[in-house]
Write a protein that holds these residues in place. Structure first.
Motif, PDB file in Angstrom:
ATOM      1  N   TYR A   1      -3.674  -9.670 -17.525  1.00  0.00           N
ATOM      2  CA  TYR A   1      -3.937  -9.313 -16.133  1.00  0.00           C
ATOM      3  C   TYR A   1      -4.192  -7.813 -16.002  1.00  0.00           C
ATOM      4  CZ  TYR A   1      -2.375 -13.913 -14.513  1.00  0.00           C
ATOM      5  OH  TYR A   1      -2.258 -15.254 -14.279  1.00  0.00           O
ATOM      6  N   GLN A   2      -5.126  -7.466 -15.126  1.00  0.00           N
ATOM      7  CA  GLN A   2      -5.400  -6.082 -14.762  1.00  0.00           C
ATOM      8  C   GLN A   2      -5.648  -6.040 -13.256  1.00  0.00           C
ATOM      9  OE1 GLN A   2      -5.323  -3.284 -16.613  1.00  0.00           O
ATOM     10  NE2 GLN A   2      -4.714  -4.434 -18.437  1.00  0.00           N
ATOM     11  N   TYR A   3      -4.857  -5.229 -12.550  1.00  0.00           N
ATOM     12  CA  TYR A   3      -5.028  -5.184 -11.099  1.00  0.00           C
ATOM     13  C   TYR A   3      -6.368  -4.599 -10.706  1.00  0.00           C
ATOM     14  CZ  TYR A   3      -4.665  -3.785  -6.269  1.00  0.00           C
ATOM     15  OH  TYR A   3      -4.935  -3.602  -4.934  1.00  0.00           O
TER      16      TYR A   3
ATOM     17  N   THR B   1      -0.726 -18.619  -8.330  1.00  0.00           N
ATOM     18  CA  THR B   1      -0.167 -18.357  -7.002  1.00  0.00           C
ATOM     19  C   THR B   1       0.616 -17.048  -7.007  1.00  0.00           C
ATOM     20  OG1 THR B   1      -0.001 -20.730  -6.541  1.00  0.00           O
ATOM     21  CG2 THR B   1       1.350 -19.258  -5.196  1.00  0.00           C
ATOM     22  N   GLU B   2       1.390 -16.829  -8.087  1.00  0.00           N
ATOM     23  CA  GLU B   2       2.203 -15.621  -8.182  1.00  0.00           C
ATOM     24  C   GLU B   2       1.335 -14.369  -8.299  1.00  0.00           C
ATOM     25  OE1 GLU B   2       2.514 -18.293 -10.046  1.00  0.00           O
ATOM     26  OE2 GLU B   2       4.409 -19.148  -9.323  1.00  0.00           O
ATOM     27  N   SER B   3       0.280 -14.439  -9.105  1.00  0.00           N
ATOM     28  CA  SER B   3      -0.581 -13.260  -9.264  1.00  0.00           C
ATOM     29  C   SER B   3      -1.338 -12.965  -7.975  1.00  0.00           C
ATOM     30  CB  SER B   3      -1.569 -13.464 -10.418  1.00  0.00           C
ATOM     31  OG  SER B   3      -2.572 -14.406 -10.096  1.00  0.00           O
ATOM     32  N   ALA B   4      -1.743 -14.015  -7.257  1.00  0.00           N
ATOM     33  CA  ALA B   4      -2.446 -13.808  -5.984  1.00  0.00           C
ATOM     34  C   ALA B   4      -1.518 -13.159  -4.952  1.00  0.00           C
ATOM     35  CB  ALA B   4      -2.974 -15.141  -5.459  1.00  0.00           C
TER      36      ALA B   4
ATOM     37  N   LEU C   1       4.141   2.202  -5.585  1.00  0.00           N
ATOM     38  CA  LEU C   1       2.886   1.480  -5.784  1.00  0.00           C
ATOM     39  C   LEU C   1       2.449   1.533  -7.244  1.00  0.00           C
ATOM     40  CD1 LEU C   1       0.374   0.018  -4.721  1.00  0.00           C
ATOM     41  CD2 LEU C   1      -0.613   2.259  -4.195  1.00  0.00           C
ATOM     42  N   THR C   2       2.557   2.685  -7.864  1.00  0.00           N
ATOM     43  CA  THR C   2       2.199   2.830  -9.279  1.00  0.00           C
ATOM     44  C   THR C   2       3.051   1.909 -10.145  1.00  0.00           C
ATOM     45  OG1 THR C   2       1.512   5.126  -8.967  1.00  0.00           O
ATOM     46  CG2 THR C   2       2.049   4.442 -11.208  1.00  0.00           C
ATOM     47  N   GLN C   3       4.345   1.836  -9.852  1.00  0.00           N
ATOM     48  CA  GLN C   3       5.244   0.962 -10.610  1.00  0.00           C
ATOM     49  C   GLN C   3       4.888  -0.505 -10.389  1.00  0.00           C
ATOM     50  OE1 GLN C   3       9.123   2.138  -9.240  1.00  0.00           O
ATOM     51  NE2 GLN C   3       9.145   4.051 -10.430  1.00  0.00           N
ATOM     52  N   ALA C   4       4.452  -0.842  -9.174  1.00  0.00           N
ATOM     53  CA  ALA C   4       4.057  -2.227  -8.878  1.00  0.00           C
ATOM     54  C   ALA C   4       2.834  -2.626  -9.699  1.00  0.00           C
ATOM     55  CB  ALA C   4       3.773  -2.372  -7.384  1.00  0.00           C
ATOM     56  N   ILE C   5       1.870  -1.726  -9.788  1.00  0.00           N
ATOM     57  CA  ILE C   5       0.663  -2.016 -10.568  1.00  0.00           C
ATOM     58  C   ILE C   5       0.997  -2.144 -12.049  1.00  0.00           C
ATOM     59  CG2 ILE C   5      -1.583  -1.091 -11.271  1.00  0.00           C
ATOM     60  CD1 ILE C   5      -1.842   0.126  -8.491  1.00  0.00           C
ATOM     61  N   ARG C   6       1.907  -1.313 -12.537  1.00  0.00           N
ATOM     62  CA  ARG C   6       2.330  -1.414 -13.939  1.00  0.00           C
ATOM     63  C   ARG C   6       2.992  -2.757 -14.209  1.00  0.00           C
ATOM     64  NH1 ARG C   6       5.009   4.647 -14.687  1.00  0.00           N
ATOM     65  NH2 ARG C   6       3.024   5.796 -14.869  1.00  0.00           N
TER      66      ARG C   6
ATOM     67  N   GLY D   1      -1.052  -6.294 -17.808  1.00  0.00           N
ATOM     68  CA  GLY D   1      -0.615  -6.626 -19.161  1.00  0.00           C
ATOM     69  C   GLY D   1      -0.640  -8.119 -19.437  1.00  0.00           C
ATOM     70  N   ASP D   2      -0.256  -8.484 -20.668  1.00  0.00           N
ATOM     71  CA  ASP D   2      -0.239  -9.886 -21.064  1.00  0.00           C
ATOM     72  C   ASP D   2       1.099 -10.552 -20.765  1.00  0.00           C
ATOM     73  OD1 ASP D   2       1.281  -8.563 -22.897  1.00  0.00           O
ATOM     74  OD2 ASP D   2       0.115  -9.140 -24.664  1.00  0.00           O
ATOM     75  N   ASN D   3       2.074  -9.787 -20.263  1.00  0.00           N
ATOM     76  CA  ASN D   3       3.374 -10.347 -19.875  1.00  0.00           C
ATOM     77  C   ASN D   3       3.805  -9.752 -18.530  1.00  0.00           C
ATOM     78  OD1 ASN D   3       5.742 -11.844 -20.081  1.00  0.00           O
ATOM     79  ND2 ASN D   3       6.829 -10.210 -21.180  1.00  0.00           N
TER      80      ASN D   3
END
Length: 268
Positions: A130-132, A165-168, A196-201, A205-207
């Protein structure tokens, strides 16, 4: 350089320039025309989806009277259906294939085929990473035409966004936090931006940890709202102080004026 050589050089340059100009505007030859397409823009992981593409101009560029359609997809549990139509729109045949890749669907002018529908049905695959900043997508359908001699031409490919659903939910929370920070204007949103930066981090990633990403994004949105409210309260307080100072100045001026206008009777 002699006049003759100059003339030859000028003609050569003009010819080269003309060739370059024509090549710049010449449209590349398409293998097959895509007349219609019905493909979903997105799909949830594990969901079954379908896409249908209609092909025409089957025997132009190149002028092959007989060739085969080949297809690829990253869907799982896949079924392909290829349907052939004549010039009147009547169905003249169909083929079915299973698997993520298929070949052998023959298109021939001798059979009166003038239009082909290719339909793929399958299950939306898992997201590997995943990449935001960039929505994840997969190959929904890729079509090509091939000939027995080995020659082939790509027709077109279609990509589709996939999600859980969780990623959305996490993506929506991050987007809301970004909007809240932006609307906060000149307020001090440093704390919100860190969340916000921590949320994107947490999202990347793959996990990924979408629960944490959503929680941090919600905190960032609240922090941005609090910063904006504090900024507005401070502005209102400054306006109030400024108004009070102005009122005191006016009142002081009034009393000074009255005191200087008052006359006293020294005889009583």
């Amino acid at each position: 350089m002699t006049r003759t050589n100059l003339n030859r050089s000028s003609k050569l340059l003009a010819l080269v320039a003309c060739t370059l100009l024509l090549s710049a505007f010449a449209a590349p030859a398409a293998a097959v025309s895509v007349a219609e397409e019905d493909a979903p823009a997105e799909g949830e992981v594990g969901e079954q989806v379908s896409a249908t593409v209609t092909l025409d101009e089957l025997y132009k560029n190149p002028q092959w009277n007989t060739w085969s359609v080949t297809g690829q997809t990253n869907l799982t549990d896949v079924t392909w259906t290829v349907t052939y139509y004549d010039q009147t729109g009547s169905k003249v045949g169909s083929d079915e294939f299973d698997g993520q890749n298929f070949s052998g669907a023959t298109v021939s002018s001798d059979d009166g085929v003038s239009e082909v529908d290719v339909k793929v049905t399958g299950t939306v695959p898992e997201v590997t990473e995943y990449q935001y900043e960039e929505e994840q997508s997969f190959l929904l359908m890729g079509l090509s035409q091939s000939r027995n001699g080995g020659a082939s031409n790509a027709i077109q490919s279609w990509e589709t966004h996939h999600y859980t659903t969780e990623s959305a939910d996490a993506r929506a929370a991050i987007e809301n936090a970004e909007a809240a920070i932006e609307s906060a204007g000149g307020a001090d949103t440093q704390q919100a931006e860190q969340s916000l930066t921590q949320a994107i981090r947490a999202f990347d990633g793959d996990n990924p940890d979408f629960d944490l990403a959503t929680e941090l994004a919600n905190e960032a949105e609240q922090q941005a709202g609090s910063a904006q409210q504090s900024s507005q309260t401070m502005q209102m307080a400054m306006y109030a102080v400024g108004g009070l100072v102005a009122l005191l100045v006016v009142a002081g001026g009034f009393f000074w004026y009255r005191s200087n206008q008052t006359t006293y009777d020294k005889l009583g």
